[in-house]
Scaffold this active site. Structure first.
Site, short mmCIF file in Angstrom:
data_model
loop_
_atom_site.label_atom_id
_atom_site.label_comp_id
_atom_site.label_asym_id
_atom_site.label_seq_id
_atom_site.Cartn_x
_atom_site.Cartn_y
_atom_site.Cartn_z
N LYS A 270 -5.04 17.77 12.96
CA LYS A 270 -5.65 16.88 13.95
C LYS A 270 -4.63 15.83 14.42
O LYS A 270 -3.71 15.50 13.67
CB LYS A 270 -6.83 16.12 13.32
CG LYS A 270 -8.08 16.93 13.10
CD LYS A 270 -9.18 16.06 12.51
CE LYS A 270 -10.44 16.87 12.23
NZ LYS A 270 -11.06 17.44 13.43
N ASP A 340 -8.95 24.03 11.65
CA ASP A 340 -9.77 22.83 11.79
C ASP A 340 -11.26 23.17 11.97
O ASP A 340 -12.12 22.29 11.91
CB ASP A 340 -9.26 21.99 12.98
CG ASP A 340 -9.76 20.55 12.94
OD1 ASP A 340 -10.33 20.14 11.91
OD2 ASP A 340 -9.58 19.85 13.95
N ARG A 344 -17.68 25.45 9.18
CA ARG A 344 -18.46 26.70 9.27
C ARG A 344 -18.01 27.71 8.24
O ARG A 344 -18.79 28.53 7.77
CB ARG A 344 -18.38 27.24 10.70
CG ARG A 344 -16.99 27.59 11.15
CD ARG A 344 -16.86 27.69 12.67
NE ARG A 344 -16.75 26.37 13.29
CZ ARG A 344 -16.59 26.17 14.60
NH1 ARG A 344 -16.56 27.21 15.43
NH2 ARG A 344 -16.50 24.96 15.09
#
Ligand code: BES
Ligand code: MN
Ligand code: ZN
Length: 489
Positions: A270, A340, A344
């Site tokens: 990020k 990233d 999930r």
């Protein structure tokens, strides 16, 4: 703030009385208090308009503050929350030690009892601050404010007793969530999260099983293990189970929460700006934990199972990489295109694990996508569901407690987004419709006809202080879920 809910208030025992009242001035309060407040209103030019507030010097108590709420019919959760939050701020600023609060209004969509319970809980959180690591002298001598919330006179004795007991349970549960969400990543590690779950379980009286890395390997949770590969911290898989005693449970509900204790993005790193806020990426897990705490203490009639996969997401020489193919516990394979999109990947295994409880309803909570923040901002949680009835029950429960849920589609039209050339699916569908493709991904691992996914990426964290709440973890999820479970027949 420590809140006691009571049918009466000894005016000489407090130093500041706060009266929150609408223009209608409906004072549903014990007679003596009512007379005193009527006199205070008569002595001032107070009309109850919103944003109107008057502080009067009185005898006992020393101060009375009248806070206007506007017209009763125009009352909103926003407005009431702001008025309550202002009480906490004012009490702090004025160094009140003992206060009384008379709320002469009701939250929209809620019964008088539910409304009073919520008010007591919100008052208790109105001066919440995560101050465990502020060592200044000023913070050290910051004592707890004692508050008596006066129950409406029209609530009977038993209702008031319920409100008193349940509001403090909810306050404690929401505090659990906020403390975990605000807690730094070096302290709230997967191991510590699991320890906290065991503490909560012991204290609330529920079962808690924690699986370590070896056991996670045995369960073949390839998703959780893949994300964990970049981290020096061991993963944990936490299962909390509450079964009502002395009766057959009405329903079985599984609650699954994303427990990424820090999300750097991994190899798909990020940007640095505000990366520190990614310590909040376990707020789904915390919401599940807090809800379990409340459910057990309130002795709800359902069997409720909380399931939390937890790891950090960090880059390293052993980290999972874009292009990797991961085999999940379900047997389904995932092509990792973006490390990233890790939430999930770990939730896949947790959703698979939940099938062994054969739940009537399966609800997951996750700070899953930046796309959901773009779509809804901080005002609403994204709700994705395959069951219209569950969706509307959750939405209604949320409306009662002031946690907005907004339905988003889970249509097959979006299935192509996560199609992979090399595996059963890929873990990212790109930027367009990003919150939806994430939900589509989760759906692949759901084997329960009544499933809801709550993307709390925008609602679990307040970027700045607002008129209604402090900066940081909001505790979202607990109040709505408890309300949903209470109403579930
Ligand atoms: N934890 C983040 C979601 C998030 C991002 C929450 C920003 C709050 C603010 C999640 O793990 C994530 O990084 N999602 C990616 C998915 C993308 C790579 C498909 C995102 O939303 O950018
Ligand atoms: Mn991420
Ligand atoms: Zn994340």
């Amino acid at each position: 703030m420590n809140v006691t809910v009571s049918r009466e208030l000894t005016l000489s025992a407090i130093d500041h009385l706060y009266v929150l009242v609408t223009e209608e001035m409906n004072l549903d309060l014990p007679a003596r208090l009512r007379t005193r407040i009527e006199r205070a209103i008569g002595d001032s030019a107070f009309e109850g308009r919103s944003d109107e507030s008057i502080t009067m010097l009185a005898g006992a108590p020393r101060k009375i503050t009248l806070v206007g709420l506007g017209k009763a019919e125009a009352l909103s959760h926003r407005g009431l929350r702001a008025a309550i939050y202002a009480v906490g701020k004012t009490a702090r600023r004025q160094r009140d030690k003992k206060i009384g609060v008379a709320l002469c209004a009701s939250f929209p969509n809620a019964s008088l009892e539910a409304s009073t319970r919520l008010a007591a809980d919100l008052v208790a959180h109105s001066d919440y601050k995560y101050a465990s690591y502020i060592t200044s002298a000023e913070m050290k001598k910051r004592g707890e404010i004692a508050c008596t919330l006066v129950a409406p006179a029209s609530l009977d004795r038993r209702a008031v007793a319920r409100v008193a007991a349940q509001s403090s349970v909810l306050t404690g549960a929401v505090r659990t969530v906020k403390d975990l969400g605000n807690g730094p990543g070096n302290l709230v590690t997967p191991t510590q999260l699991a320890k906290r779950a065991q503490e909560v379980a012991r204290e609330a009286g529920l079962k808690c099983t924690v699986f370590d890395k070896k056991q996670i390997q045995k369960l073949k949770m390839g998703g959780l293990l893949a994300v964990n590969r970049g981290s020096a911290q061991e993963p944990r898989f936490i299962v909390m189970e509450y079964v009502p005693t002395g009766r057959r449970p009405k329903k079985t509900v599984c609650l699954v929460g994303k427990g990424i204790t820090f999300d750097s993005g991994g190899i798909s790193l990020k940007p640095g700006e505000r990366m520190e806020e990614m310590k909040f990426d376990m707020c789904g897990a915390a919401a599940v934990m807090g809800t379990m705490q409340a459910v057990a203490k309130m002795k709800l009639p359902h069997r409720v199972v909380g399931i939390i996969p937890s790891t950090e997401n960090l880059p390293s020489g052993t980290a999972y990489k874009p292009g990797d193919i991961v085999t999940t516990m379900s047997g389904k394979t995932i092509e990792v295109v973006n490390t990233d999109a890790e939430g999930r990947v770990i939730l896949a295994d947790a959703l698979t694990y939940s099938t062994r409880f054969k739940p009537d309803h399966l609800i997951d909570y996750a700070t899953l996508t930046g796309a959901c923040v773009i779509a809804l901002g901080g005002a609403a949680t994204g709700l994705f569901s395959t069951d219209d009835e569950l969706a509307s029950r959750l939405t209604a429960a949320g409306e009662e407690v002031g946690e907005r849920l907004w339905r988003m589609p889970v249509w097959d039209d979006y299935k192509d987004y996560i199609k992979s050339e090399w595996a059963d699916m890929k873990n990212s569908g790109g930027r367009a419709g990003g919150a939806i493709s994430a939900a589509m991904f989760l759906r692949e691992f759901v084997d329960c006809p009544s499933w809801a996914h709550l993307d709390i990426a925008g609602t679990a964290w307040a970027d700045n202080e607002t008129a209604r709440e402090a900066k940081g973890a909001t505790g979202v999820g607990v109040r709505a879920t408890v309300r949903f479970l209470e109403e579930l027949a």
